[in-house]
Design a protein around this motif. Sequence first.
Motif, PDB file in Angstrom:
ATOM      1  N   GLY A 127       1.896  -4.550   3.973  1.00  0.00           N
ATOM      2  CA  GLY A 127       2.805  -3.728   3.186  1.00  0.00           C
ATOM      3  C   GLY A 127       2.391  -3.545   1.746  1.00  0.00           C
ATOM      4  O   GLY A 127       3.159  -3.022   0.938  1.00  0.00           O
ATOM      5  N   ASP A 128       1.163  -3.966   1.414  1.00  0.00           N
ATOM      6  CA  ASP A 128       0.739  -3.868   0.018  1.00  0.00           C
ATOM      7  C   ASP A 128      -0.701  -3.358  -0.046  1.00  0.00           C
ATOM      8  O   ASP A 128      -1.111  -2.584   0.807  1.00  0.00           O
ATOM      9  CB  ASP A 128       0.904  -5.223  -0.676  1.00  0.00           C
ATOM     10  N   MET A 129      -1.492  -3.818  -1.016  1.00  0.00           N
ATOM     11  CA  MET A 129      -2.783  -3.190  -1.271  1.00  0.00           C
ATOM     12  C   MET A 129      -3.767  -3.308  -0.106  1.00  0.00           C
ATOM     13  O   MET A 129      -4.560  -2.389   0.119  1.00  0.00           O
ATOM     14  CB  MET A 129      -3.413  -3.783  -2.539  1.00  0.00           C
ATOM     15  N   MET A 130      -3.734  -4.397   0.631  1.00  0.00           N
ATOM     16  CA  MET A 130      -4.614  -4.492   1.794  1.00  0.00           C
ATOM     17  C   MET A 130      -4.322  -3.364   2.771  1.00  0.00           C
ATOM     18  O   MET A 130      -5.233  -2.669   3.242  1.00  0.00           O
ATOM     19  CB  MET A 130      -4.464  -5.851   2.488  1.00  0.00           C
ATOM     20  N   GLY A 131      -3.035  -3.163   3.056  1.00  0.00           N
ATOM     21  CA  GLY A 131      -2.647  -2.105   3.975  1.00  0.00           C
ATOM     22  C   GLY A 131      -2.958  -0.728   3.420  1.00  0.00           C
ATOM     23  O   GLY A 131      -3.428   0.161   4.150  1.00  0.00           O
ATOM     24  N   ARG A 132      -2.740  -0.547   2.112  1.00  0.00           N
ATOM     25  CA  ARG A 132      -2.989   0.765   1.515  1.00  0.00           C
ATOM     26  C   ARG A 132      -4.479   1.115   1.562  1.00  0.00           C
ATOM     27  O   ARG A 132      -4.863   2.229   1.906  1.00  0.00           O
ATOM     28  CB  ARG A 132      -2.480   0.779   0.060  1.00  0.00           C
ATOM     29  N   MET A 133      -5.335   0.176   1.155  1.00  0.00           N
ATOM     30  CA  MET A 133      -6.772   0.458   1.170  1.00  0.00           C
ATOM     31  C   MET A 133      -7.262   0.772   2.581  1.00  0.00           C
ATOM     32  O   MET A 133      -8.044   1.701   2.798  1.00  0.00           O
ATOM     33  CB  MET A 133      -7.552  -0.721   0.586  1.00  0.00           C
ATOM     34  N   MET A 134      -6.755   0.012   3.544  1.00  0.00           N
ATOM     35  CA  MET A 134      -7.178   0.248   4.927  1.00  0.00           C
ATOM     36  C   MET A 134      -6.717   1.610   5.442  1.00  0.00           C
ATOM     37  O   MET A 134      -7.472   2.332   6.088  1.00  0.00           O
ATOM     38  CB  MET A 134      -6.624  -0.865   5.822  1.00  0.00           C
ATOM     39  N   SER A 135      -5.475   1.961   5.146  1.00  0.00           N
ATOM     40  CA  SER A 135      -4.927   3.216   5.691  1.00  0.00           C
ATOM     41  C   SER A 135      -5.473   4.441   4.967  1.00  0.00           C
ATOM     42  O   SER A 135      -5.709   5.482   5.583  1.00  0.00           O
ATOM     43  CB  SER A 135      -3.399   3.209   5.635  1.00  0.00           C
ATOM     44  N   GLU A 136      -5.696   4.328   3.646  1.00  0.00           N
ATOM     45  CA  GLU A 136      -6.142   5.492   2.880  1.00  0.00           C
ATOM     46  C   GLU A 136      -7.658   5.652   2.861  1.00  0.00           C
ATOM     47  O   GLU A 136      -8.157   6.751   2.634  1.00  0.00           O
ATOM     48  CB  GLU A 136      -5.637   5.400   1.435  1.00  0.00           C
ATOM     49  N   TYR A 137      -8.386   4.548   3.068  1.00  0.00           N
ATOM     50  CA  TYR A 137      -9.837   4.621   2.893  1.00  0.00           C
ATOM     51  C   TYR A 137     -10.636   4.062   4.068  1.00  0.00           C
ATOM     52  O   TYR A 137     -11.361   4.790   4.744  1.00  0.00           O
ATOM     53  CB  TYR A 137     -10.237   3.910   1.599  1.00  0.00           C
ATOM     54  N   PHE A 138     -10.488   2.774   4.343  1.00  0.00           N
ATOM     55  CA  PHE A 138     -11.435   2.111   5.245  1.00  0.00           C
ATOM     56  C   PHE A 138     -11.318   2.614   6.687  1.00  0.00           C
ATOM     57  O   PHE A 138     -12.332   2.932   7.321  1.00  0.00           O
ATOM     58  CB  PHE A 138     -11.239   0.598   5.175  1.00  0.00           C
ATOM     59  N   LEU A 139     -10.106   2.697   7.205  1.00  0.00           N
ATOM     60  CA  LEU A 139      -9.949   3.160   8.588  1.00  0.00           C
ATOM     61  C   LEU A 139     -10.371   4.622   8.749  1.00  0.00           C
ATOM     62  O   LEU A 139     -11.100   4.946   9.701  1.00  0.00           O
ATOM     63  CB  LEU A 139      -8.515   2.944   9.070  1.00  0.00           C
ATOM     64  N   PRO A 140      -9.958   5.538   7.859  1.00  0.00           N
ATOM     65  CA  PRO A 140     -10.452   6.907   7.982  1.00  0.00           C
ATOM     66  C   PRO A 140     -11.977   6.998   7.864  1.00  0.00           C
ATOM     67  O   PRO A 140     -12.615   7.781   8.569  1.00  0.00           O
ATOM     68  CB  PRO A 140      -9.770   7.643   6.821  1.00  0.00           C
ATOM     69  N   LEU A 141     -12.575   6.192   6.969  1.00  0.00           N
ATOM     70  CA  LEU A 141     -14.029   6.206   6.798  1.00  0.00           C
ATOM     71  C   LEU A 141     -14.726   5.785   8.087  1.00  0.00           C
ATOM     72  O   LEU A 141     -15.656   6.453   8.563  1.00  0.00           O
ATOM     73  CB  LEU A 141     -14.425   5.281   5.649  1.00  0.00           C
ATOM     74  N   LEU A 142     -14.275   4.661   8.672  1.00  0.00           N
ATOM     75  CA  LEU A 142     -14.880   4.208   9.928  1.00  0.00           C
ATOM     76  C   LEU A 142     -14.674   5.232  11.036  1.00  0.00           C
ATOM     77  O   LEU A 142     -15.535   5.415  11.902  1.00  0.00           O
ATOM     78  CB  LEU A 142     -14.295   2.849  10.336  1.00  0.00           C
TER      79      LEU A 142
END
Length: 365
Positions: free
Chosen positions: A256-271
């Motif tokens: 619910g915080d920065m780990m989730g935000r970075m993953m949802s906005e950047y890392f998962l879409p990138l992969l």
Amino acid sequence: MEIGYFTMPSHPPECGLKEGNDWDLQVMRWLDELGYQEAWVGEHHTAPWEPNPTPDLLIAQALMQTKNIRIGPGGFLLPYHHPAELANRVAMLDHLSEGRLNFGVAASGLPSDWAMFNVDGMSGQNRDMTREALEIILKLWSDPAPFTYKGKYWTVTKPDTMFDFLKPHIKPLQAPHPPIGVAGLSKNSDTLKLAGERGFIPMSLNLNPAYVGSHWDSVEIGAAKTGRKPNRQDWRLVREVFVADTDAEAWKLSTGDMMGRMMSEYFLPLLGHFGFKDYLKHAPDVPDSDVTVEYCAKRNWIVGSPATVAEKIEKIYDEVGGFGVLLVFGFDYKHKAEAWHHSLSLLKNEVMPRLAHLGSAKKAA
């Protein structure tokens, strides 16, 4: 088992470059105070979520503000540096560190970085350049005689003495050189084969533990080429970790915080763009659409109370067959700095004592 830190460094795009640098320095000071073994700092040029093209500038500052922790690039992207310049730069940094420098190298995996530097990563040119650059750097550090190296990508000369007193003289403080680490992502990773071949430190990035287990195969394949016997104690695993007093609190602070935000906005879409979501799945038949932040938190991340986190780390340790150092994946929690410090503290002081028995049975491959 030891613990360390691996930071891309990751900051949200609205974060100022100095603001992000200051947060990373604060974390380095905490890591040193808490007794973490090492920290690695990434290099990227065209990723707003990974905004640090100059890891050595952060490392130089961090070395001045810490006393014991080993720090290094994780790693320098060798295709983008002239090997002679980087050999001198790293050697100088080793002296500034008073022998606390690790030297991480990488081939670069971002197509936007390839484009900026006109490197053909699709054909594997980046990996060829990495091998050549590293060979030149090590030769400059180890070969006392003058030479000219004519490679495919660089021609480098170590000249003899000129005008009585001009000569190459800069070598690392650590002999023969700082410990070299290489990070791998892909199955059958060429980079991790190189680690096995040369006896370098292998680092597996934050992917599904079942998938990461195959990385040690690459290390062993590389080691077999040169007759080496790799040691699992050298193997570093990068994982997303958040420890809190309760499982519920850890889940909220991570997903619910920065780990989730970075993953949802950047890392998962990138992969997803790279077709790499398979690397995060616990089974190949899981559809890409199911690979969400919550899925990763449940399957791949190490999130929970100290007891839960200890249990999860031991499970991963058993799944992959043993490893030597857990590297906490860095996130930007400057808005909740105390929670991030508390997580790092709980991992060191509450979790690691519960895992003291690991390693005794699996010191060799």
